[in-house]
Each structure stands twice: as C-alpha cells, then as structure tokens.
Design a protein around this motif. Structure first.
Motif, PDB file in Angstrom:
ATOM      1  N   TYR A 100      -4.388   6.064   0.257  1.00 19.73           N
ATOM      2  CA  TYR A 100      -3.925   4.679   0.271  1.00 19.73           C
ATOM      3  C   TYR A 100      -4.100   4.164  -1.159  1.00 19.73           C
ATOM      4  O   TYR A 100      -5.196   4.234  -1.703  1.00 19.73           O
ATOM      5  N   GLU A 117      -9.956   3.440   8.246  1.00 19.30           N
ATOM      6  CA  GLU A 117      -8.909   4.416   7.984  1.00 19.30           C
ATOM      7  C   GLU A 117      -9.048   5.109   6.632  1.00 19.30           C
ATOM      8  O   GLU A 117      -8.540   6.196   6.424  1.00 19.30           O
ATOM      9  N   ILE A 162       0.857  -1.182   0.000  1.00 15.38           N
ATOM     10  CA  ILE A 162       0.000   0.000   0.000  1.00 15.38           C
ATOM     11  C   ILE A 162       0.896   1.236   0.000  1.00 15.38           C
ATOM     12  O   ILE A 162       1.728   1.411   0.896  1.00 15.38           O
ATOM     13  N   PRO A 218       0.002  -4.665   3.890  1.00 19.98           N
ATOM     14  CA  PRO A 218      -1.358  -4.707   4.442  1.00 19.98           C
ATOM     15  C   PRO A 218      -1.377  -5.348   5.828  1.00 19.98           C
ATOM     16  O   PRO A 218      -0.637  -6.301   6.101  1.00 19.98           O
ATOM     17  N   GLY A 251     -12.038  -0.803   5.478  1.00 17.59           N
ATOM     18  CA  GLY A 251     -11.377  -0.327   6.692  1.00 17.59           C
ATOM     19  C   GLY A 251     -11.720   1.114   7.025  1.00 17.59           C
ATOM     20  O   GLY A 251     -11.858   1.951   6.136  1.00 17.59           O
ATOM     21  N   GLU A 253     -10.547  -6.107   5.294  1.00 20.19           N
ATOM     22  CA  GLU A 253     -10.872  -4.687   5.421  1.00 20.19           C
ATOM     23  C   GLU A 253     -10.084  -3.824   4.438  1.00 20.19           C
ATOM     24  O   GLU A 253     -10.640  -2.925   3.817  1.00 20.19           O
ATOM     25  N   GLU A 254      -8.801  -4.097   4.304  1.00 18.72           N
ATOM     26  CA  GLU A 254      -7.933  -3.218   3.532  1.00 18.72           C
ATOM     27  C   GLU A 254      -7.958  -3.456   2.032  1.00 18.72           C
ATOM     28  O   GLU A 254      -7.787  -2.511   1.267  1.00 18.72           O
ATOM     29  N   ARG A 295     -12.687  -2.248  -0.426  1.00 16.64           N
ATOM     30  CA  ARG A 295     -12.118  -2.186   0.930  1.00 16.64           C
ATOM     31  C   ARG A 295     -13.114  -1.550   1.892  1.00 16.64           C
ATOM     32  O   ARG A 295     -13.955  -0.736   1.494  1.00 16.64           O
ATOM     33  N   GLU A 304      -7.945  -7.986   8.742  1.00 13.66           N
ATOM     34  CA  GLU A 304      -7.293  -6.795   8.196  1.00 13.66           C
ATOM     35  C   GLU A 304      -7.165  -6.872   6.673  1.00 13.66           C
ATOM     36  O   GLU A 304      -7.378  -5.881   5.979  1.00 13.66           O
TER      37      GLU A 304
END
Length: 145
Positions: free
Chosen positions: A104, A95, A19, A33, A93, A54-55, A91, A51
């Motif tokens: 990102y 963030e 990323i 990630p 997440g 999510e990412e 995705r 994770e």
C-alpha cells in the motif's frame, strides 16, 4: 449487506490522496482510502473517520456524500472530504501487516481529469463520477470544496 465507505480526500493543494495497491499476480491499481462499516461504528461518517485514521493517520472534514454504488451484496458510499494532515508512516490498519496483501503506498495526484486518467482507479465507476464532477466544475477550488 456489506457497507463500505470511501473518501475523495482533497488537500489544500487541490490534489487527491489515493492508495496505490501492488498485489502479487495483479496489475497495479489505485483505491480511495476507506473500508468496511463495523458494528461498533456510530454512523457511516464515524466509520469513515475511523478508516482514515487507520489507513493514513489523518483527520478529514467530510463535506458531503458524493456517490453511492450498490449491488446485491454490497453498498459503497463515496464521500467528498477535505484533509489537512496525515501521516502514512503512522497508519494502524490491520491490512498493512497481513501476509500476502501486497503493498500500500499513499500518493497525491492532481484533482484533474488528467490526474484521474493517469491512474487505474478502482472501482472504475468512481473514476467516471470524478471526471464528470471535475468537468462540471463541482470539485474546483472555488466550488464545493
């Protein structure tokens, strides 16, 4: 102590998913990630699966623990994993929508010394670990993964 899990995600084309982080006031850098282990996670591996979902909306097969970094306040565990499908557009997440977090972008880089040298991978220690593993043939297409 805070625990974080990250994945060296190797694709069928022997590239690695990273990323690219662009944050206001900071030089561009790349990360693997992953993220924090949460109280509800059944295991570190479960946290890593969460994770990755999510990412990058991906599913990975974890091969093995590759490296651990530890300080007084934090432990980071880096896993080697195979990934066949992902969708950065899907995705989820938190963030990604947080104000001021920057951008990102998911990128594939060759899983070679030149590929690692071509990016500013953070933390720097994992870049050294990956270079050593590549040089030793431990990440080659006929090797561990």
């Amino acid at each position: 102590m805070i625990e974080r899990v990250r994945a060296v995600l190797v694709t069928a084309d022997h590239t690695m998913l990273v990323i690219r982080r662009t944050r206001p006031g900071f030089p561009v850098y790349w990360v693997l990630p992953g993220g924090g282990v949460e109280e509800g996670d059944m295991s570190r591996e479960a946290a890593l699966h969460r994770e990755i979902h999510e990412e990058i909306a991906g599913k990975a097969d974890i091969v093995r623990l590759l490296h651990t970094m530890e300080s007084d306040a934090e432990r980071q565990l880096f896993y080697l994993a195979r990934i066949a499908t992902w969708s950065f557009a899907d995705r989820t997440g938190p963030e990604f929508s947080a104000e001021g977090r920057g951008e990102y972008a998911l990128e594939e880089i060759p899983l070679t010394t030149e590929g690692i040298d071509g990016i500013d991978l953070k933390p720097e220690e994992i870049a050294y670990v990956l270079r050593d593993a590549i040089d030793a043939g431990a990440l080659g297409s006929g090797a561990v993964i």
